[in-house]
Design a protein around this motif. Structure first.
Motif, short mmCIF file in Angstrom:
data_model
loop_
_atom_site.label_atom_id
_atom_site.label_comp_id
_atom_site.label_asym_id
_atom_site.label_seq_id
_atom_site.Cartn_x
_atom_site.Cartn_y
_atom_site.Cartn_z
N GLY A 47 0.84 -1.17 0.00
CA GLY A 47 0.00 0.00 0.00
C GLY A 47 0.89 1.23 0.00
O GLY A 47 2.06 1.15 -0.34
N HIS A 48 0.35 2.38 0.45
CA HIS A 48 1.17 3.60 0.39
C HIS A 48 2.32 3.51 1.39
O HIS A 48 2.13 3.21 2.54
N TYR A 49 3.50 3.75 0.91
CA TYR A 49 4.70 3.64 1.74
C TYR A 49 5.44 4.95 1.66
O TYR A 49 5.94 5.32 0.60
N GLU A 68 -8.73 -0.55 8.97
CA GLU A 68 -8.20 0.81 8.95
C GLU A 68 -7.13 0.93 7.88
O GLU A 68 -6.34 0.00 7.69
N GLN A 69 -7.11 2.02 7.16
CA GLN A 69 -6.08 2.33 6.16
C GLN A 69 -5.95 1.28 5.07
O GLN A 69 -4.91 1.18 4.43
N SER A 70 -6.95 0.47 4.88
CA SER A 70 -6.86 -0.52 3.81
C SER A 70 -7.43 0.09 2.54
O SER A 70 -8.31 0.95 2.60
N ASP A 121 -13.44 -0.27 11.11
CA ASP A 121 -12.34 0.43 11.77
C ASP A 121 -12.24 1.84 11.19
O ASP A 121 -11.81 2.00 10.04
N GLU A 122 -12.60 2.81 11.97
CA GLU A 122 -12.63 4.22 11.53
C GLU A 122 -13.28 4.36 10.14
O GLU A 122 -12.66 4.86 9.20
#
Lengths: 476, 214
Positions: free
Chosen positions: A87-89, B65-67, B136-137
């Motif tokens: 993903g974003h890194y 989250e953040q996926s 999640d959020e």
């Protein structure tokens, strides 16, 4: 500021690499290099018997130049890899997006970091190994130190060349091709003349070594100066068409016996839209070029003529199947699958299906070209059989021991050692058999067929173990 | 995490609240079988998560989250993938309209904004009408109009018998939506709350959160 950025980049590189593998595996890697250097030096007399001294040195410099090109290529694809796999890194190199720093400056520092990192993690242990190896060799330690000092600029030249092509590629494909072509011309001119300055310095002490360093660093300087600003496309293009996934799913139904068709269909679209196929072709071409070079080197250096026939190339191309599988693992971040009732083996199997069915044309294309250029079309069917057996064997083993993280797992010295032990012996056996083909055709044919059969049986074994090995693992 | 023990009834809208790094995401990952707990047991819908993670995930919708959704598929294709994997028959068009993806037709998720990608993740979790949702959020990066729309849908979902496990530090949303909540801090559950009881005591979730975490 520059020193701080350099230090942070080095820290980042170490942490990134040790997160790919286990920390132990990462720190074992330099030890492996020490061992390789020691062995190479101890066996130097046997390895180079009959080859003119200058040719040996030229071969070494070429190898380090290719090594530099390879590591520079990794840096070029690196951010792309990381974004897709994890993903974003956010890396220090992306700082110019948010901070008042120029891309030129960051790229220049990044190059220094790469040079320093490889000097510390491969050159330093290699030098140590080489010096230890002199105890069992006729070579004087001081001479070896001088040789290593001359090889570093060659590595640097390869690294800098890769950076220049990458930098130009940010501008346009044509600029990259023109830049790469110019570099090849310069290299050709150097070889046609007195050779590389660092090699001349090692042999005669003249010209001075800094000249070699200067020439090696020039492409890096040009890369930093020419790197363009990055802009995303204002209007993203439309890709595919409305029914494409459903059609791909329908045409993947046949794979139900081995994998989940919905996953196979998704991976097929990833392969197509990420343009990974083009990268696969290039990644095949580079090691094959390296082999062609080795062939040329042996032909020039050895008193006996070694002819690599199409069967030999079949073994090599089959072995490079690992790269195809590795590329399939870098297409996209797989964490989304964790939200679905799927497990890691489902994805591993889908990618193996893709390897066996969708990307098969790449090795077959190379085999066809090789057979045509060698005028050995009669050997092509057998060579394709050997290639397929080797490819299935090595890829199923890779999938079993590395799962979805092929690149990063091979950074782990213990996994790399296992991979080496399983892959190299059958490759060597098949390579020897291929070279004996003309001497005893019927015997060699039987031996080749038997070996391939054993490899296919082992493939079945490895494939069957994937479920057990990866069932409980996380996707991310 | 230590000493984490709680249960959620069917039809609950349960909020797990806590500051950054409190252990909310880790707990959600344990409950959805994404990571294994080093000790203790977790059950979802009566199933042991560690032993039957696939069964849990086949009956649950998850928004981590953040996926991000698959980079090279369009929103339509992501939903079609989810439907194909889960083997359910639902109207993909309805969800594309619900989240207003008409203008994103033909655009792969990689080129979408963060908010749009979050909408794809929500649609992918909601589409199979699972028995329980782990979010999640979920409201991060969503504009106020979409947030309201999602809140309304979640309300209807719970009214229809669904269960929601919501991880958030956006107390306003938790206060509006949840009937029960827990506050987690430094890996421990500090408080289990009945929201109605809290209101009857004349205090707010925010006040309690500050008291527990500060």
């Amino acid at each position: 500021m520059n020193r701080l950025l350099l230090w942070r980049m080095l820290q980042e590189e170490v942490r990134l690499n040790s997160s790919f593998a286990s920390r132990r595996g990462f720190w074992l890697f330099p030890l492996l290099v020490v061992g390789a250097g020691l062995l190479a030096t101890a066996l130097a007399a046997e390895l180079t018997a009959g080859i003119p001294y200058r040719e040996v040195l030229l071969g070494l410099h070429f190898s380090f130049l290719f090594y530099g090109l390879f590591t520079g290529g990794l840096a070029f694809f690196g951010s792309d890899f990381l974004e897709r796999i994890f993903g974003h890194y956010a890396l220090v190199t992306s700082l110019p997006e948010t901070q008042p720093l120029s891309y030129q400056r960051v790229m220049g520092i990044y190059f220094c970091k790469e040079l320093l990192f490889y000097a510390l993690f491969t050159f330093a242990p290699l030098t140590l190994g080489v010096l230890l190896g002199t105890s069992w060799s006729f070579i004087v330690p001081g001479r070896m130190l001088r040789l290593m000092a001359s090889l570093l600029p060659s590595f640097c030249a390869g690294l800098a060349g890769a950076f220049l092509v990458a930098s130009l590629y940010r501008r346009s494909l044509y600029a990259a091709v023109a830049g790469g072509g110019t570099l090849l011309l310069v290299l050709g001119a150097l070889l046609a003349g007195d050779g590389l300055p660092q090699l001349a310095w090692y042999l005669d002490g003249s010209p001075p070594l800094p000249l070699g360093w200067g020439l090696a660093l020039l492409p890096a300087l040009a890369a930093a100066l020419l790197v363009g600003e990055f802009h995303e496309q204002a209007l993203p293009p439309v890709q595919g068409y409305r029914e494409q996934y459903r059609e791909t799913l329908a045409s993947s139904e046949w794979s139900r016996r081995w994998a989940v068709p919905a996953v196979v269909a998704k991976e097929r679209l990833d392969l197509q839209r990420s343009r990974t196929g083009i990268k696969m072709v290039f990644s095949f071409a580079v090691p094959l070029m390296m082999l062609v070079f080795v062939n040329w080197f042996l032909d020039r250096g050895l008193p006996l003529e070694v002819e690599f026939n199409t069967i030999f190339w079949g073994v090599m191309v089959g072995f490079f199947g690992t790269m195809l599988y590795s590329w399939l693992n870098t297409m996209d971040d797989s964490s989304f699958y964790a939200t679905l009732p799927l497990q890691v083996p489902d994805l591993v199997r889908a990618r193996l299906v893709l390897f066996g069915t969708v990307t098969w044309w790449i090795p077959v294309l190379f085999m066809g070209l090789i057979a045509l250029l060698s005028r050995e079309l009669r050997l092509l069917p057998l060579a394709i059989f050997v290639m397929a057996a080797v490819g299935l064997y090595i890829v199923s083993y890779t999938a079993w021991i590395t799962g979805l993280r092929t690149n990063s797992s091979l950074y782990d010295a213990s996994i790399f050692a296992r991979f080496f032990l399983v892959s190299v012996p059958p490759m060597v056996l098949l390579a020897i058999l291929s070279m004996a083909l003309e001497q005893a055709l019927p015997v060699v044919m039987v031996a080749l067929s038997f070996t391939c059969l054993v490899l296919l049986l082992a493939t079945q074994l490895f494939y069957g173990r994937i479920e057990h090995r990866w069932a409980g693992e996380e996707f991310d | 995490m230590r000493d984490v023990s709680f249960s959620i009834e069917r039809g609950d809208f349960f909020g797990l609240l806590g500051p950054n790094g409190a252990g909310k995401t880790t707990l959600l990952k344990v409950l959805t079988g994404q990571i294994r707990a080093t000790s203790g047991e977790a059950e979802v819908l009566g199933l042991p998560v560690a032993q039957q993670p696939l069964e849990v995930r086949s009956r649950a919708g998850i928004v981590p989250e953040q996926s991000t959704p698959p980079s090279f598929l369009t929103p339509r294709e992501v939903l079609e993938l989810v439907v194909a994997v889960r083997g359910c028959e639902v109207d993909v068009e309805w969800w594309l309209e619900f989240f207003e993806f008409e203008e994103a037709e033909g655009r792969i998720c990689r080129t979408l904004s963060r908010g749009q990608r979050q909408k794809v993740m929500l649609a992918a979790a909601f589409i199979a009408q699972p028995e329980v949702l782990f979010l999640d959020e979920p409201f991060i990066n969503l504009d106020p109009l979409v947030q309201a729309k999602v809140r309304d849908w979640l309300g209807e979902y719970v009214a229809g018998g669904g269960t929601v496990f919501l991880n958030t530090h956006m107390l306003e949303n938790a206060e509006r939506l949840c009937n029960r909540a827990a506050i987690i801090h430094r890996g421990r559950i500090r408080s289990l709350i009945e929201l109605e009881q809290l209101r009857s005591q004349g205090t707010t979730l925010e006040a309690l959160f500050h008291e527990m975490v500060a």
